[in-house]
Design a protein around this motif. Structure first.
Motif, PDB file in Angstrom:
ATOM      1  N   MET A  13      77.760  35.844  35.756  1.00  0.00           N
ATOM      2  CA  MET A  13      78.348  34.640  36.330  1.00  0.00           C
ATOM      3  C   MET A  13      78.616  33.627  35.205  1.00  0.00           C
ATOM      4  N   PRO A  14      79.844  33.121  35.108  1.00  0.00           N
ATOM      5  CA  PRO A  14      80.159  32.176  34.029  1.00  0.00           C
ATOM      6  C   PRO A  14      79.416  30.849  34.194  1.00  0.00           C
ATOM      7  N   THR A  15      79.345  30.130  33.100  1.00  0.00           N
ATOM      8  CA  THR A  15      78.728  28.803  33.149  1.00  0.00           C
ATOM      9  C   THR A  15      79.689  27.772  32.576  1.00  0.00           C
ATOM     10  N   ARG A  18      79.208  24.010  30.761  1.00  0.00           N
ATOM     11  CA  ARG A  18      78.295  22.976  30.275  1.00  0.00           C
ATOM     12  C   ARG A  18      79.089  21.683  30.148  1.00  0.00           C
ATOM     13  N   VAL A  49      74.218  22.335  32.625  1.00  0.00           N
ATOM     14  CA  VAL A  49      74.824  23.667  32.668  1.00  0.00           C
ATOM     15  C   VAL A  49      74.870  24.109  34.126  1.00  0.00           C
ATOM     16  N   VAL A  50      76.070  24.532  34.556  1.00  0.00           N
ATOM     17  CA  VAL A  50      76.281  24.912  35.947  1.00  0.00           C
ATOM     18  C   VAL A  50      76.786  26.354  35.984  1.00  0.00           C
ATOM     19  N   ARG A  51      76.141  27.185  36.785  1.00  0.00           N
ATOM     20  CA  ARG A  51      76.633  28.550  37.013  1.00  0.00           C
ATOM     21  C   ARG A  51      77.695  28.478  38.103  1.00  0.00           C
ATOM     22  N   VAL A  52      78.825  29.147  37.876  1.00  0.00           N
ATOM     23  CA  VAL A  52      79.946  29.007  38.808  1.00  0.00           C
ATOM     24  C   VAL A  52      80.523  30.368  39.185  1.00  0.00           C
ATOM     25  N   GLU A  53      81.158  30.390  40.319  1.00  0.00           N
ATOM     26  CA  GLU A  53      81.919  31.567  40.729  1.00  0.00           C
ATOM     27  C   GLU A  53      83.270  31.533  40.030  1.00  0.00           C
ATOM     28  N   ALA A 113      83.394  22.476  40.323  1.00  0.00           N
ATOM     29  CA  ALA A 113      82.085  22.914  39.836  1.00  0.00           C
ATOM     30  C   ALA A 113      81.204  21.707  39.523  1.00  0.00           C
ATOM     31  N   ASP A 152      81.846  31.645  29.310  1.00  0.00           N
ATOM     32  CA  ASP A 152      81.197  30.333  29.313  1.00  0.00           C
ATOM     33  C   ASP A 152      82.098  29.283  28.686  1.00  0.00           C
TER      34      ASP A 152
END
Ligand code: FES
Length: 113
Positions: free
Chosen positions: A1-3, A5, A12-16, A24, A88
């Motif tokens: 899962m990409p992030t 920052r 830092v946020v994990r995103v779809e 996001a 990322d």
């Protein structure tokens, strides 16, 4: 899962994949101006892409026109138009000396589109 920052705070946020940089941020509770509501017309959601430019969607003409109207060039992107494709990304939310003017456009009447 990409992030993604978000600088300068460094959250830092994990995103779809497929979500916009703006959505996001908002989903994670990160403040990011978006006066036009994500419709590529105000530029208040502008961010500076510090890493991962190739991991974002290609800039469409409407986004380029808005950035150009404010004399902005890449690495600036409109967070509402830049979609996270994978990998990322690091973006910087530029500081502001004051908040942008509120959007004074009246809402459309019910049922109008
Ligand atoms: S929210 Fe207005 S241009 Fe992105």
């Amino acid at each position: 899962m990409p992030t993604v920052r978000y600088l300068p705070a460094g959250q830092v946020v994990r995103v779809e994949p497929g979500i916009s940089v703006l959505d996001a941020a908002l989903d994670a509770g990160i403040g990011l101006y978006h006066t036009c509501g994500g419709n590529a017309s105000c530029s208040t959601c502008r961010v500076i892409v510090r890493e991962g430019q190739a991991q974002l969607s290609v800039m469409e003409a409407v986004e380029a026109q808005v950035l150009d109207a404010f004399d902005l060039r890449p690495p600036y992107r409109l967070a509402c138009q830049a979609l996270v494709l994978g990998g990322d990304i690091v973006v910087e939310i530029p500081g502001r000396e004051r908040a942008p003017r509120p959007n004074k456009t009246p809402p459309l009447p019910e049922g109008a589109v």
